[in-house]
Design an enzyme around this catalytic site. Structure first.
Site, PDB file in Angstrom:
ATOM      1  N   GLY A   1       0.824  -1.206   0.000  1.00 54.84           N
ATOM      2  CA  GLY A   1       0.000   0.000   0.000  1.00 54.84           C
ATOM      3  C   GLY A   1       0.857   1.255   0.000  1.00 54.84           C
ATOM      4  O   GLY A   1       2.091   1.199  -0.106  1.00 54.84           O
TER       5      GLY A   1
ATOM      6  N   CYS B   1      -3.130  11.003   9.663  1.00 53.72           N
ATOM      7  CA  CYS B   1      -2.378  12.048   8.973  1.00 53.72           C
ATOM      8  C   CYS B   1      -2.891  13.437   9.327  1.00 53.72           C
ATOM      9  O   CYS B   1      -2.125  14.319   9.730  1.00 53.72           O
ATOM     10  CB  CYS B   1      -2.398  11.829   7.472  1.00 53.72           C
ATOM     11  SG  CYS B   1      -4.023  11.516   6.763  1.00 53.72           S
TER      12      CYS B   1
HETATM   13  N1  LIG Z   1      -2.639   6.893   3.326  1.00 53.21           N
HETATM   14  C1  LIG Z   1      -2.376   7.707   4.339  1.00 53.21           C
HETATM   15  O1  LIG Z   1      -2.184   8.897   4.153  1.00 53.21           O
HETATM   16  C2  LIG Z   1      -2.295   7.166   5.730  1.00 53.21           C
HETATM   17  C3  LIG Z   1      -1.668   7.949   6.705  1.00 53.21           C
HETATM   18  C4  LIG Z   1      -1.546   7.457   8.011  1.00 53.21           C
HETATM   19  C5  LIG Z   1      -2.062   6.197   8.315  1.00 53.21           C
HETATM   20  N2  LIG Z   1      -2.700   5.473   7.346  1.00 53.21           N
HETATM   21  C6  LIG Z   1      -3.209   4.158   7.725  1.00 53.21           C
HETATM   22  O2  LIG Z   1      -2.267   3.217   7.250  1.00 53.21           O
HETATM   23  C7  LIG Z   1      -2.923   2.014   6.891  1.00 53.21           C
HETATM   24  C8  LIG Z   1      -2.579   1.704   5.446  1.00 53.21           C
HETATM   25  O3  LIG Z   1      -3.053   2.787   4.639  1.00 53.21           O
HETATM   26  P1  LIG Z   1      -2.710   2.880   3.108  1.00 53.21           P
HETATM   27  O4  LIG Z   1      -3.153   4.225   2.675  1.00 53.21           O
HETATM   28  O5  LIG Z   1      -1.316   2.467   2.853  1.00 53.21           O
HETATM   29  O6  LIG Z   1      -3.697   1.807   2.507  1.00 53.21           O
HETATM   30  P2  LIG Z   1      -3.537   0.935   1.189  1.00 53.21           P
HETATM   31  O7  LIG Z   1      -2.723   1.664   0.193  1.00 53.21           O
HETATM   32  O8  LIG Z   1      -4.906   0.529   0.826  1.00 53.21           O
HETATM   33  O9  LIG Z   1      -2.705  -0.318   1.659  1.00 53.21           O
HETATM   34  C9  LIG Z   1      -3.151  -1.232   2.608  1.00 53.21           C
HETATM   35  C10 LIG Z   1      -2.415  -2.524   2.397  1.00 53.21           C
HETATM   36  O10 LIG Z   1      -2.895  -3.446   3.357  1.00 53.21           O
HETATM   37  C11 LIG Z   1      -3.064  -4.706   2.749  1.00 53.21           C
HETATM   38  N3  LIG Z   1      -4.373  -5.174   3.173  1.00 53.21           N
HETATM   39  C12 LIG Z   1      -5.559  -4.801   2.727  1.00 53.21           C
HETATM   40  N4  LIG Z   1      -6.539  -5.447   3.353  1.00 53.21           N
HETATM   41  C13 LIG Z   1      -5.941  -6.270   4.211  1.00 53.21           C
HETATM   42  C14 LIG Z   1      -6.401  -7.214   5.138  1.00 53.21           C
HETATM   43  N5  LIG Z   1      -7.708  -7.466   5.288  1.00 53.21           N
HETATM   44  N6  LIG Z   1      -5.483  -7.862   5.855  1.00 53.21           N
HETATM   45  C15 LIG Z   1      -4.176  -7.638   5.692  1.00 53.21           C
HETATM   46  N7  LIG Z   1      -3.688  -6.752   4.803  1.00 53.21           N
HETATM   47  C16 LIG Z   1      -4.560  -6.085   4.088  1.00 53.21           C
HETATM   48  C17 LIG Z   1      -3.049  -4.537   1.257  1.00 53.21           C
HETATM   49  O11 LIG Z   1      -2.062  -5.345   0.619  1.00 53.21           O
HETATM   50  P3  LIG Z   1      -2.312  -6.834   0.140  1.00 53.21           P
HETATM   51  O12 LIG Z   1      -3.792  -6.923  -0.162  1.00 53.21           O
HETATM   52  O13 LIG Z   1      -1.487  -7.039  -1.048  1.00 53.21           O
HETATM   53  O14 LIG Z   1      -1.881  -7.655   1.301  1.00 53.21           O
HETATM   54  C18 LIG Z   1      -2.679  -3.089   1.044  1.00 53.21           C
HETATM   55  O15 LIG Z   1      -1.540  -2.918   0.254  1.00 53.21           O
HETATM   56  C19 LIG Z   1      -4.401   2.248   7.116  1.00 53.21           C
HETATM   57  O16 LIG Z   1      -4.771   1.755   8.371  1.00 53.21           O
HETATM   58  C20 LIG Z   1      -4.516   3.746   7.094  1.00 53.21           C
HETATM   59  O17 LIG Z   1      -5.591   4.222   7.836  1.00 53.21           O
HETATM   60  C21 LIG Z   1      -2.786   5.919   6.060  1.00 53.21           C
END
Ligand SMILES: NC(=O)c1ccc[n+]([C@@H]2O[C@H](COP(=O)([O-])OP(=O)(O)OC[C@H]3O[C@@H](n4cnc5c(N)ncnc54)[C@H](OP(=O)(O)O)[C@@H]3O)[C@@H](O)[C@H]2O)c1
Ligand SMILES: NC(=O)c1ccc[n+]([C@@H]2O[C@H](COP(=O)([O-])OP(=O)(O)OC[C@H]3O[C@@H](n4cnc5c(N)ncnc54)[C@H](OP(=O)(O)O)[C@@H]3O)[C@@H](O)[C@H]2O)c1
Ligand SMILES: NC(=O)c1ccc[n+]([C@@H]2O[C@H](COP(=O)([O-])OP(=O)(O)OC[C@H]3O[C@@H](n4cnc5c(N)ncnc54)[C@H](OP(=O)(O)O)[C@@H]3O)[C@@H](O)[C@H]2O)c1
Ligand SMILES: NC(=O)c1ccc[n+]([C@@H]2O[C@H](COP(=O)([O-])OP(=O)(O)OC[C@H]3O[C@@H](n4cnc5c(N)ncnc54)[C@H](OP(=O)(O)O)[C@@H]3O)[C@@H](O)[C@H]2O)c1
Ligand SMILES: [Zn+2]
Ligand SMILES: [Zn+2]
Lengths: 60, 341, 341, 341, 341, 60
Positions: B11, B147
């Site tokens: 992600g 964030c």
């Molecule tokens: N984006 C931001 O700005 C940001 C900032 C701070 C915190 N966050 C937090 O960081 C986390 C990740 O955010 P992101 O933006 O990187 O999301 P993302 O791009 O959607 O990535 C999430 C990753 O988690 C994996 N995933 C999805 N569903 C899953 C499940 N049921 N079990 C295990 N793995 C799973 C997926 O990879 P695979 O399906 O290939 O395993 C995916 O690559 C979230 O909790 C989000 O709230 C995000």
């Protein structure tokens, strides 16, 4: 190395303003905190006044 | 060398962790998981890492034990699996939303589902070096704020702590598209999202609960998606406490942040760059904070900006890791951002 | 055929007037002035008009007398020259800020200079068809509101009139770069302005005085430049009067705007396009207005969007002209906007 | 009133057809199909049409018989279902790629599947008013060219016809994201597509076959996705035939396009807008064509730009319909585009 | 510590040099000149450097003598002042166009003015580490290539050297707005430049002379401004020499670039990121190079991308400095770029 | 022309909802004002209830 005088306060934001040892009256210095333009009013002791603002009208 | 691993590494937060960790001089990136892309090179989806690493994604069941494990998985999922993750590392740094709120009821209120690991809720230290540095030095469980929440916490806590603001705070947040993660859907289709000014949370955005918890003040928050990939900016409004003035505000920030490596006070009287703007922060771990007083009322506008994937996520998490490991706090985080950009 | 002319026709508002007026079936565009470009074809700077007109810019001293004269000149300049313009047309439609505020003191307060034509101040009818249609039918002097002001007026007046909101209103406005006009400067350099989230008015944006004048409520307004060429969006916060609820708000808008050709109420529960977004309004004369109530407090978020050059300027001015001339109000203004865009 | 219907109306071409047809004074939009969104209001996915229509999507099996039926469905699918569609309208205007190429082998070569309705291939008239106007006046089956293809055909055919260029032509096309339609996938995720310079066809883009068929010259075409939602620009290179010079080129265009309502020759020596640029064409039915000769060689650079959804699709289709119905050719197509935009 | 200074430090190349040099562990940034901003803090116009330096701009007459002096001044001006600059440093690294072409006639041909320091022309070593590394180890005068030129040189020279391509090469270059520098003018006004596809050089862009000089082949180059602040992408077309095939191309690149720290070969068969795209290169010193063969002809498409301010300017210059000083070549240049971005 | 029943109020926003004459119980209609999905609970007289919401989590 330039000599610096440990300076007076910025009249706008109270930050300490550093001035070169060889600064002269009516030279302009910048406050490093709020970036006001400050005019050196006197050097002994160093005092600063706010230089007149150029209007920045961004119109939007 | 410290051995670290990243769960959810395909992600956007996962990718940013990989970027920072592959150039970090004191860690060895030992594993990066993806269910969908296991076996594939990580530079396939994170092309900026071409030439930097030959690591491939592994499945989660290939994880062993690490010094530090970063969780970049979706909320809800993370709390369910936390017990399992806890066994896999000395220190867990969780980036999901699941352990940020201390109160299970508030969680349910804002996330719409009951918390499933309430016993663990109180065991995480907030991943906010600026306010919890001492606890982070020994913390084995760290929960990094959201964030937008982090921007709000850094902008408002010094004023709240110093008693300079009172009553309700309103927060108008603007965010780029990477904040929604890497999952494709019509809401993130380029032709739909490009140039949008999409008010996706007209009231009660989740992060208001985090800011409220940190500042102790009631917060009302909206959020709008704007044209940007990275970047968050918050425009907050508060009322000054009686007698508080511009110098008090400035001093409060100065005192709090004088020695902070990653918070800058930006409130200038001249020039193009007078207040915090996310545009110049992409890739950097800075949170810029600024303010302006209304000359005719007791209102103060507080502005904060950061890169959601860095100081709003992966960078902040690595800063916490550095503190935990006793490393220089800025290690691996020295990219200052670009101008113009 | 009604003979019309545009002063300041080389600018962005001027260009938009030319676009609308050259396709308007009931007017003849008789003159378009530019000091700098006099003698040049208008499609040189307004390339979208290629093939639509062979008109060249003329100097201002070549103006004769017209049925309608549009002023798209900078504020301050316009008030100085108004006496001269008044002699050149039966109806003057002024797009500058100089005759929007009824009170000379408020003008000085917000524009930083004393008003130089105070005697004329009260003689202009506000160019807001939705609230001044009857007066506009016979008005010889019309002052069109500011782009963000118009969005705020249309969003908030129905609620203020119906007594549904109380106390101070806060307005956080976002605007594209065309709002600053066609003059090049470092603040509008592409590399600087692109992707910016620039808080250029952290407090007291000028348009707050117009919104306050129209609604009778105190207004505190900020403005941020966002990545867009056209488009304005306002996010306003107000408090509900005692007993007021969602249905009252919706009814107030419905009653006010049911028959308005250019105001749409957009407050939907599902889909990508739940609230007003300027993205789909480029080129259209719509102002979209929406709202959401905070379920836990007496707060209401009101959202409005429009194209600053159309409903926020030239389109609104032509709508006023249509009313004044007794023409169908939408004539020349039927472009609905594009999606995707 | 002419009764028209659109199949595939929930997509981007479908939506653009709806935009034009709902404001077209001589047609009644009788049906718009979507399998996924049947029963839903069309303004749910095409929010620019709010207030313009109360039509809902219907399922395809609800279609009856129309004067004109527009097909905005994917290639491959369209050829399979063409026999069925032919029974539902006097005139079919197909926007898919399935009936653009006269030769079944070329189709298979470029589309990777055998053509499934070869008997119908020769029965469609090319939807290029500029070169097939007479045939279009009576055509019951019209096949509108691809978006980039149309730009290439309009740019190059006059030179090819006049024998002014020779040998192989190379075409470097740049396109916005709406060219790929409304289906979400990681390739069109905002965070991935935004700001991209993605060479998605380094050789042999499909539209080269169409340009080659129209000009009779060999064509080698690349295509790159650039940051834009709408808009296509082609940069073509050819070699001048012996003795041909700038005046010949200019005359060839002039002769061909002097009376064309929607082709403009843009090749200016001064100013910001010297060559065709899609930026100012969004929503307009213009194709702008320009050229420049290399002073030191026999090379000529030919540039063309259009809005892929309008002159590259829906607008061109409506222009064909107007011709077929004996209506003024520009009816419903007079929006000139915006500047700035 | 090596003492370095930058002339023209308020511009975009100057700013990028400051960014790299202030974080470079082996140099001391001793001076940065600006005529207009002398005395002002450098972070006033380069806000990404806030907190990184307290240096102020100085006037040029305050320069003394440095180990390395970088020139980031406009062409024409630079050649006039070169004699003066030569006296101020052991090593001069010039980023202007004035000493890139060996031949004074070619300079006049492409720059429109006679060269004013022809005696110095031959004394500069091309700042292309990949092809002149040995000479650079001892060079006291280095002339860094143009941004697009560098991309073209790195993309085409290996094929030309290996005799794999023949005849004329055409280059279709796309560039962001920072390539034009920090001077405001209507051509770079955000509302005009945003979203543009502006063919500003339909033939004979200056950089074609540099690419031709380096490859020994005739080059015809066009250049188009696209929506981006940073970034250059080149799409080149050449004809394969008899018998040359895909493997030969791939080998030629591999051999040349296997050990190069900043050139990556990107020509993949799957995924979103198959060819070089400037989007992921912002801030990085990489030049990505890729290619695709036309299966039906002897044509090969070669694609290159870089950040014009880094590998196309400041980063490349620092790489040259590192070589000259005997430092590790990547020092200060390890930022890999961001994804998504 | 379809027959329309001059309809009941949307339970969410009180707009008048128009339903086809041949609509059946448990069919879904859309409120044209607030775009809620409404389920036809009865036809004689026509009444509507709010259809269950699909969660739209935009995550940002
Ligand atoms: N984006 C931001 O700005 C940001 C900032 C701070 C915190 N966050 C937090 O960081 C986390 C990740 O955010 P992101 O933006 O990187 O999301 P993302 O791009 O959607 O990535 C999430 C990753 O988690 C994996 N995933 C999805 N569903 C899953 C499940 N049921 N079990 C295990 N793995 C799973 C997926 O990879 P695979 O399906 O290939 O395993 C995916 O690559 C979230 O909790 C989000 O709230 C995000
Ligand atoms: N942009 C918006 O969104 C917007 C919306 C609503 C209202 N307005 C108002 O409309 C007016 C025009 O705005 P704009 O954005 O079109 O500005 P602009 O692009 O800067 O154009 C203003 C035009 O006025 C002419 N001009 C400049 N100084 C003048 C002077 N001293 N005397 C006479 N003419 C002068 C200039 O043409 P020459 O120098 O060639 O004569 C210029 O083309 C302003 O009052 C603005 O506040 C703007
Ligand atoms: N986009 C352009 O610039 C452009 C320009 C010229 C021509 N075209 C051509 O126009 C056609 C439509 O393109 P688009 O960009 O509008 O695509 P799009 O946005 O993907 O829309 C296609 C529509 O067709 C329907 N559809 C999909 N699969 C179908 C199937 N198997 N059978 C029947 N309907 C199906 C879908 O609606 P439901 O699933 O709801 O029924 C969808 O809304 C394509 O043939 C394309 O090549 C496109
Ligand atoms: N932009 C790119 O992508 C790029 C890439 C590679 C090479 N280059 C080359 O690098 C050089 C700088 O480009 P840039 O894009 O940074 O331009 P820029 O942003 O316009 O900056 C040039 C700087 O030079 C100073 N300057 C202007 N005129 C001068 C003069 N007559 N004498 C001395 N100083 C003068 C200016 O500062 P003061 O007026 O304050 O002194 C200005 O800040 C040019 O030669 C350019 O061709 C540019
Ligand atoms: Zn100060
Ligand atoms: Zn409703």
């Amino acid at each position: 190395m330039q000599k610096v005088v440990n300076g007076p306060e910025c009249p706008e934001c109270a930050a300490e303003v550093t001035i070169d040892g060889d600064a002269r009256v009516s030279e302009i210095v910048e406050c490093l905190d709020c970036r006001s333009e400050l005019e050196i009013a006197s050097v002994q002791p160093p005092t600063l006044t706010l230089a007149p603002d150029v209007e920045e009208d961004w119109g939007e | 060398m410290t051995r670290v691993a990243v769960v959810g590494a395909a992600g956007y937060i996962g990718g940013e962790l990989l970027r920072i960790l592959t150039t970090h001089p004191e860690v060895e990136l030992a594993a990066a998981t993806s269910r969908r892309l296991r076996g594939r090179q990580i530079d396939g989806v994170h092309p900026n890492l071409r030439g930097r690493t030959r690591l491939a994604f592994c499945a989660e069941d290939r994880l062993d034990h690490y010094d530090v494990l970063f969780l970049a998985t979706p909320h809800r999922e993370t709390m369910r699996r936390m017990p399992e993750f806890l066994g896999r590392a000395d220190t867990i740094i969780d980036l999901s939303g699941d352990f940020r709120l201390r109160c299970a009821d508030t969680y349910e209120d804002y996330y719409g589902v009951p918390h499933e690991a309430t016993a663990l809720l109180g065991t995480f230290v907030p991943g906010v070096p600026e306010f919890h540095r001492e606890r982070l030095r020994t913390a084995d469980r760290v929960s990094v704020p959201g964030c937008m929440a982090n921007a709000g916490i850094l902008a408002l806590t010094p004023l709240a702590e110093a008693g300079l603001i009172r009553d309700e705070i309103t927060v108008d947040a603007r965010t780029g598209s990477s904040g929604a993660g890497a999952t494709a859907g019509s809401e993130n289709l380029h032709a739909e999202r490009s140039g949008a000014l999409r008010v996706f949370a007209p009231t009660r955005h989740r992060h208001e609960a985090e800011i409220s918890q940190a500042t102790g003040l009631p917060v009302r928050m909206t959020a709008t998606g704007v044209e940007a990939v990275r970047g968050v900016q918050l425009l907050c409004r508060a009322r000054l406490a009686d007698g508080a003035g511009e110098r008090d505000i400035r001093s409060a920030y100065r005192e709090r942040y004088a020695d902070e490596p990653f918070v800058r006070v930006v409130a200038q009287r001249r020039g193009l760059h007078r207040f915090p703007d996310a545009k110049i922060l992409s890739g950097s771990n800075f949170c810029d904070v600024g303010f302006a007083l209304d000359p005719e009322s007791d209102g103060v506008t507080v502005i904060a900006a950061l890169d959601n994937l860095v100081k709003g996520g992966a960078g902040n998490a690595v800063q916490c890791m550095n503190i935990r490991l006793g490393l220089p706090e800025s290690l691996g985080l020295d990219f200052p951002g670009l101008h113009p950009n």
